[in-house]
Motif scaffolding. Structure first.
Motif, PDB file in Angstrom:
ATOM      1  N   PRO A 109       0.870  -1.123   0.123  1.00  0.00           N
ATOM      2  CA  PRO A 109      -0.078  -0.001   0.017  1.00  0.00           C
ATOM      3  C   PRO A 109       0.747   1.373   0.013  1.00  0.00           C
ATOM      4  O   PRO A 109       1.911   1.240   0.516  1.00  0.00           O
ATOM      5  N   CYS A 110       0.415   2.286  -0.804  1.00  0.00           N
ATOM      6  CA  CYS A 110       0.969   3.740  -0.679  1.00  0.00           C
ATOM      7  C   CYS A 110      -0.029   4.870  -0.659  1.00  0.00           C
ATOM      8  O   CYS A 110      -0.861   4.664  -1.440  1.00  0.00           O
ATOM      9  N   ASN A 124      -0.450   5.933  -4.179  1.00  0.00           N
ATOM     10  CA  ASN A 124      -0.736   5.412  -5.560  1.00  0.00           C
ATOM     11  C   ASN A 124      -2.078   4.341  -4.899  1.00  0.00           C
ATOM     12  O   ASN A 124      -2.837   3.881  -5.694  1.00  0.00           O
ATOM     13  N   SER A 125      -2.058   4.067  -3.803  1.00  0.00           N
ATOM     14  CA  SER A 125      -3.250   2.819  -3.694  1.00  0.00           C
ATOM     15  C   SER A 125      -4.478   3.618  -3.485  1.00  0.00           C
ATOM     16  O   SER A 125      -4.845   4.825  -2.901  1.00  0.00           O
ATOM     17  N   ASN A 126      -5.663   2.806  -3.813  1.00  0.00           N
ATOM     18  CA  ASN A 126      -7.072   3.291  -3.261  1.00  0.00           C
ATOM     19  C   ASN A 126      -7.630   2.527  -2.498  1.00  0.00           C
ATOM     20  O   ASN A 126      -6.758   1.677  -1.796  1.00  0.00           O
ATOM     21  N   THR A 183      -7.791  -2.681  -4.318  1.00  0.00           N
ATOM     22  CA  THR A 183      -6.536  -2.814  -4.892  1.00  0.00           C
ATOM     23  C   THR A 183      -6.557  -2.249  -6.473  1.00  0.00           C
ATOM     24  O   THR A 183      -7.907  -2.288  -6.952  1.00  0.00           O
ATOM     25  N   PHE A 225      -1.156  -1.768  -6.914  1.00  0.00           N
ATOM     26  CA  PHE A 225      -0.745  -1.391  -5.507  1.00  0.00           C
ATOM     27  C   PHE A 225      -1.915  -1.930  -4.709  1.00  0.00           C
ATOM     28  O   PHE A 225      -3.367  -1.977  -5.114  1.00  0.00           O
ATOM     29  N   GLY A 246      -4.665  -2.202  -1.914  1.00  0.00           N
ATOM     30  CA  GLY A 246      -5.622  -1.444  -1.474  1.00  0.00           C
ATOM     31  C   GLY A 246      -5.545  -1.323  -0.034  1.00  0.00           C
ATOM     32  O   GLY A 246      -5.186  -2.163   0.947  1.00  0.00           O
ATOM     33  N   CYS A 279       3.680   2.243   3.404  1.00  0.00           N
ATOM     34  CA  CYS A 279       2.762   3.510   2.760  1.00  0.00           C
ATOM     35  C   CYS A 279       3.781   4.516   2.290  1.00  0.00           C
ATOM     36  O   CYS A 279       3.365   5.298   1.287  1.00  0.00           O
TER      37      CYS A 279
END
Length: 984
Positions: A739-740, A743-745, A748, A756, A758, A808
């Protein structure tokens, strides 16, 4: 004189099923009886029907209670009164408001209060005061004759005998989650609340005969005349039967052009035949309502699958309700509908779990909440749950209760322990065929759409689901002529729908997912099916199904349809699956009992695989009408077992065979096969519908494997846990990132070849924080560094630590330990306000003097295991153990019949019993190459080497081959940890 009788549908209060209540009344010569359960109407029509069989006049009502407090009894004078009772009860239940102290004046009802609740002079014309036998002394100073039309006998009947009185007390303790010793008398019935002989009752009230007479007058004034032989679903779709008929014909003909072109005489002939039977049965509205639901779904671009026996209908196929061509598969319409079937058949319509509620909402709005309800179902007390609840009520420690339930396969009750004996006795009482109801729940997909208001038949309530739900199950509904529409939820459809959306977004391509015939002919799809590259695909991903597909060398549609049927529970135990595989692999060795059977069952190698096979054999071999043959099929499925119908059908089958000069031995053997088919019979239309969806998902996996697997993950997987789907995703060649924050929602996502994980997968992360991160990022752009994040997002130290540990902030270039060091300074003494704060000028990242902190490669993996449940890298790369000495799965074929040692990472397990009833299991593992290892653990092996949750296992055993499917028969198994070599 019995105006207040309860069954065990007075939940956790009454102890009698309807049959016991009515039988006991009949034995005592009682000829009028009222059912008044507490705030529930679930078994009202079973009661009415059973009373009529016993020539007892049934009365209906409800006992209204707020918690433990009795408020009043309301009795229905007739069906109109029953409607008003249900309507009043439903309004209170749906709004979760207490019942008022005084009952409303409902038309065509009587209200009975406890003695003394209101002065007699204040009672209205329909209101009465009930005197219980043990309260007769309260009448001493009352001129009862002056109020004779206001007084009735109120003798509650709650249980059948003294033993069941103790069971009643146990149920009350379970309901309140207290010890039996803590039970208060005002929360239970009195032991006197049992049937007494009517003569005894008259004797008790000998000094007040006018009360007896008035009670009889009230009972005489009440009458329920429900006719059980009428269908009560919505009768018309357009407004008239003629218009419905024309509409259905128009849609069928338009659909025929779409499905078959304008020159298919066979299709036209079958459509005409079906329309004739539909008209005879007056089921046009049923088809049109289903079509309308499908039209709404298509307008919303919802993906759906129509399945079940409805797939036998060419009209349903032409209306786009199903995607199974009944001509191609030789499916008989009579399996779906025939002149002898009084109830409409089932259409099972599956939607994605995300779309289903929208469809249900449309149905409620279209037909109105007065005429629409979700179908209820009854959750009963299961044996283990009963033992656990009774153990708690009797005050047993948890460890002792666990000991009673030890092993999970048999109960360990110590006969010399009085408490244990009681638990055993009362568990046995509650574990009868008439299982005790625990609470009402919601049917998996049933919806009732009625012609008259739903409250004519039952009360409704509002469960957490948010849709009005009927206080009756499928059997009670069918009893009064109400038949459900099945609007089901299935995660497999979520996989497909989301995959199509993700492909559109990531690849810019539109997929026609209904082009199933092209999928079936596609060579790459065939290859994946034959090689069982099917993880994530609907119905064909489990270990058992993958093994079956290999044994059948399955690479075509018809083979998959057959596999979808013989994988069903009961087939393996019957021996039919093994026999089918043998015939499939050796078709030249198949012997047919009769030439007609060879002609009929050549496709399935002489074995009846489907329910439709029963119809074919009965029709062509025994010359039974197709409708009669379907009646036989229903009898085989258990619908009529134990009735005269079954014996009549058998006699007809054998007589017809004799008339046709069929060999007696062949006829008897075919009948034996049909009869033995009952335990596992499955509709070919069902199997075909499943196979269609399997092909759709397999096509997506074949050509868009990464997008498809992301969709599987976002719909929370299928047969396996999410770790395996992430492993499968990594096989597609994409880069799977932790996860980031940039960039993550929440779910996933995939962008190009980067995936990325989720936020939803992060254990302990608050959803509100994830929502704030996504909203802030959308409004103000990516986060620059940790300092920028803490300035913009109010976050507590625990939540920030979770984000750092899971990865993250890897984009910052700092190690997690360095970030944790910095974070302690950034959030220290900082107010955690919910508002976003963004400085006018961009602030540079603070330059801290950080200490040198040691870093080990396995740290990320263990953070991920802690917070995601698994590590993103292969667990074999983390394992510190010599892995070279183990045999990989790809080399098993070299060691058939030999002992080997393999190293496996646990995936899943399936427990079952051996022929002797002993526990055994099948295991599934991954080796370091990502290949599956399937294991067999017979009882002796399993008892010596039980499973100890997930992780790594050293597997010793013999490689066995069953039609080219290789497994490891375990002789010894040892669990090892990640740092195994360091411990040795």
């Amino acid at each position: 004189m019995f105006l207040n009788c309860k069954t065990f549908f007075s939940l956790r209060y009454g102890t009698m099923p309807v049959s016991t209540l009515v039988d006991k009344a009949f034995e005592l010569g009682i000829r009028t009886l009222a059912l008044t359960n507490i705030n529930l109407t679930a078994d009202a029509w079973e009661f009415v029907e059973y009373c009529r069989k016993k020539d007892i006049k049934p009365l209906l009502g409800v006992e209204f209670r707020n918690g433990h407090e009795f408020k009043y009894l309301i009795l229905a004078r007739n069906e109109e009164g029953w409607y008003h009772i249900n309507h009043f009860l439903s309004n209170c239940l749906q709004q979760d408001i207490p019942f008022p102290d005084r009952a409303p004046a409902l038309p065509e009802t009587f209200v009975v209060y406890n003695w003394g609740r209101f002065p007699l002079e204040e009672l209205r014309s329909h209101e009465l005061a009930g005197i219980k036998p043990w309260e007769r002394n309260k009448l001493f100073r009352t001129d009862t004759e002056a109020w004779q039309d206001k007084l009735v006998i109120l003798h509650p009947v709650t249980f059948q005998d003294a033993e069941h009185f103790e069971l009643h007390q146990l149920l009350r303790a379970i309901d309140q989650n207290i010890l039996i010793s803590q039970l208060s008398p005002d929360t239970t019935a009195r032991i006197e609340e049992q049937f007494v002989h009517p003569a005894k009752m008259v004797e008790w009230y000998a000094d007040h005969p006018h009360i007896v007479q008035n009670t009889l007058r009230i009972m005489e004034a009440c009458d329920i005349k429900m006719n059980f032989d009428q269908r009560r679903n919505k009768k018309l779709f357009t407004g008239s039967a003629e218009q419905d008929r024309k509409k259905l014909r128009q849609l069928a003909m338009e659909g025929m052009l779409h499905r078959y072109g304008n020159d298919n005489k066979e299709a036209l002939q079958r459509i005409e035949k079906e329309l004739e039977i539909i008209a005879q049965q007056e089921f046009e509205a049923y088809f049109l309502i289903t079509w309308d639901i499908i039209q709404f779904a298509r307008e919303q671009k919802f993906f759906y699958v129509g399945r079940g026996s409805g797939a036998n209908s060419i009209v349903a196929y032409c209306l786009l309700i199903t995607d199974v061509d009944p001509i191609e598969l030789d499916l008989y319409f009579e399996r779906f509908l025939n002149p002898y079937r009084s109830s409409p058949p089932d259409f099972d319509i599956d939607f994605s779990w995300r779309d289903r509620d929208t469809v249900i909402d449309y149905i409620f709005k279209k037909y109105g909440k007065e005429h629409t309800a979700l179908l209820g179902t009854v959750t009963t007390f299961q044996t283990n749950a009963v033992i656990r609840e009774l153990g708690k009520v009797y005050g047993l420690p948890k460890k002792e209760i666990d000991k009673i339930l030890e092993n999970g396969f048999q109960l360990q009750l110590e006969a010399d322990d009085s408490i244990h004996r009681k638990i055993a006795r009362y568990t046995a009482m509650m574990a009868t065929d008439k299982s005790y109801p625990n609470h009402m729940s919601i049917h998996a997909g049933g919806i009732l759409i009625t012609e008259a208001p739903i409250h004519n038949y039952c009360a409704t309530y509002m469960p957490p689901k948010g849709f009005i739900t009927a206080q009756m199950d499928m059997w009670q509904a069918e009893r009064v002529g109400l038949f459900k529409f099945d609007i089901l939820s299935q995660r497999g459809l979520g996989h497909i729908k989301d995959a199509i959306d993700i492909i559109r977004e990531n690849k810019g391509l539109e997929i026609d997912i209904h082009n199933v015939k092209a999928f079936q002919a596609d060579p790459q799809v065939k290859h994946n099916l034959a090689s069982v590259n099917t993880i994530g695909c609907f119905y064909i991903e489990s270990p058992a199904m993958r093994q079956l597909l290999l044994k059948l060398q399955c690479s075509d549609y018809l083979s998959l349809v057959a596999a979808s049927s013989i994988i069903r529970p009961g087939v393996a135990q019957s021996g039919m699956m093994k026999q089918y595989i043998q015939h499939y692999r050796n078709p030249d060795k198949v012997t047919y009992i009769h030439p007609i059977i060879e002609e009929l069952l050549h496709e399935t190698f002489g074995i009846m695989v489907y329910q439709e096979d029963v119809i074919k054999v009965a029709h062509h071999f025994a010359d039974m009408e197709l409708a009669d043959a379907d009646t036989l099929r229903r009898a085989m499925a258990g619908k009529y077992r134990g009735t005269d119908n079954f014996d009549k059908i058998k006699a007809q089958f054998l007589q017809n065979c004799m008339r046709l000069n069929r060999p007696t031995e062949a006829a008897n053997e075919i009948w034996r096969q049909i009869a033995s088919f009952a335990s596992y019979s499955f509709s070919k239309a069902h199997s075909a519908s499943f196979a269609v969806e399997s092909y759709q998902s397999l096509y997506l996996k074949t050509y868009f494997p990464a997008e498809f697997m992301v969709a599987v993950i976002n719909n929370f997987g299928g047969f396996y846990n999410r770790e395996l789907y992430f492993r499968e995703l990594q096989k597609t060649g994409v880069n799977v990132h932790p996860p980031c924050v940039n960039n993550s929602n929440y779910y996933t996502n995939i962008k190009g070849s980067d995936v990325f994980v989720g936020f939803i997968h992060i254990e302990g992360l608050e959803q509100s924080l994830a929502d704030r991160i996504l909203k802030d990022r959308e409004q103000f752009g990516s986060f620059l560094h940790l300092e920028d994040f803490t300035q913009r997002i109010a976050v507590g130290p625990e939540q920030l630590e979770i984000l750092i540990r899971v990865g993250c902030f890897n984009f910052t270039g700092f190690t997690k330990k360095e970030l944790l060091w910095k974070s302690s300074l950034l959030v220290k003494n900082k107010e955690t306000a919910p508002a976003h704060s963004l400085s006018l000028f961009e602030a540079p990242a603070a330059d801290y003097e950080l200490p040198r902190l040691a870093y080990h490669s396995h740290e990320d993996a263990f953070d991920e295991i802690d917070l995601l449940g698994f590590c993103l890298q292969s667990p074999f790369t983390v394992l510190q153990h010599n892995q070279e000495k183990y045999t990989p799965a790809r080399e098993f074929h070299r060691y058939i019949g030999q002992e080997i040692t393999a190293l496996g990472y646990f995936v899943t397990i399936k427990y079952l019993r051996s022929n002797k009833g002993e526990p055994m299991c099948f295991g599934t593992f991954l080796d370091k190459d990502g290949e599956f290892i399937d294991t067999v653990h017979f009882p002796d092996s399993l008892s010596k080497y039980p499973f100890q949750k997930g992780g790594f296992y050293i597997l010793h055993g013999k490689v066995i081959s069953d039609y080219d499917v290789l497994s490891l028969e375990i002789s010894k198994m040892e669990k090892i940890g990640f740092f195994e070599d360091k411990k040795r």
